[in-house]
Design a protein around this motif. Structure first.
Motif, short mmCIF file in Angstrom:
data_model
loop_
_atom_site.label_atom_id
_atom_site.label_comp_id
_atom_site.label_asym_id
_atom_site.label_seq_id
_atom_site.Cartn_x
_atom_site.Cartn_y
_atom_site.Cartn_z
N THR A 35 0.83 -1.20 0.00
CA THR A 35 0.00 0.00 0.00
C THR A 35 0.86 1.25 0.00
N SER A 66 -0.02 0.96 8.39
CA SER A 66 -0.91 0.70 7.26
C SER A 66 -2.12 -0.12 7.68
N SER A 85 -1.90 4.59 6.28
CA SER A 85 -3.01 4.34 5.37
C SER A 85 -4.22 3.84 6.14
N VAL A 144 -3.71 6.91 1.46
CA VAL A 144 -2.36 6.85 2.00
C VAL A 144 -1.83 8.28 2.16
#
Length: 237
Positions: A3, A93, A122, A230
């Motif tokens: 990601t 994330s 994220s 993100v």
């Protein structure tokens, strides 16, 4: 499935990077492939940490590493067992949406990150996630499930409140958004349904092979359908 865009982390050889909520180690393994990094993965779930260990050992055995080093820890993101200003980069994330005290986690990240260094965070993007919630209560009303949906402005505000300066943002994984809508419509645990299995097989093939056409479609659709938001933020010097 990465990601985070590692090119935005401004990593140098010898740097120390922390992956908070590392899960099975996808970002740990990606960081371990960078030249001469010290990679630390951290999660509350023992089974996930063991999977991350196996993944990193696999990278070692097959020479898929940058000659750095790695370590794993079981710890609480709200009380990180690391010294102040001890990391050159932090990845967080798909974690904050699971945690009640998200502001406390960001405060801890600010503490252990070196001044002038980058945090990549994220979360699920607002409107794809809102549709998932509308389609299925079971999707988020599970133990350890998502307890909130962030608007971009809300997450930016929390980062600023913690002392960070937001530098960049983008969206990721547009091809995965229809898959999760489908799963929520059919039932999050109904993985044996034919259409769900076919789409999952396609996404797995895409992740493994990375054909140019699907990479192009993913980038093209990310501004509209990207599943993840993100953000990259720097700790003020």
């Amino acid at each position: 499935m990465h990601t985070v865009d590692f090119s935005r982390l401004q990593l140098k050889e010898g740097d120390r990077i922390l992956d908070i909520g590392c899960g099975s180690g996808r970002h740990c393994a990606a960081a371990y492939e960078c030249p001469n990094l010290s990679v630390v993965g951290m999660d509350m779930n023992m089974n996930d940490v063991l999977k991350a260990r196996d993944r990193l050992i696999f990278h070692e055995q097959w020479g898929r590493h940058g000659n750095g080093e790695w370590a794993l820890s079981i710890a609480d993101a709200g009380s990180l067992p690391f010294m102040a200003s001890s990391f050159h980069a932090v990845i967080c994330s798909e974690v904050l949406e699971h945690i009640e005290t998200d502001t406390g986690v960001l405060t801890e990240i600010y503490r252990i990150l070196k001044p002038g260094k980058i945090l990549a965070v994220s979360v699920p993007r607002y409107y794809p996630e809102r549709i998932c919630w509308a389609l299925s209560a079971e999707y988020h009303q599970t133990l350890g499930g998502h307890i909130r949906i962030y608007r971009k402005s809300q997450l930016v505000g929390k980062l600023k409140q913690a002392g960070f300066i937001v530098l960049h943002s983008h969206h990721a994984h547009s091809l995965h958004t229809p898959y999760w809508w489908l799963k929520c419509a059919i039932g999050p645990d109904n993985d044996d349904v034919c259409i769900v299995k076919l789409v999952h097989r396609f996404l797995t093939w895409d992740l493994m092979k990375k054909p140019a056409i699907t990479r192009f479609l993913d980038r093209l659709l990310n501004p509209v359908l990207g599943k993840s938001l993100v953000l990259y933020a720097v700790k003020s010097a």
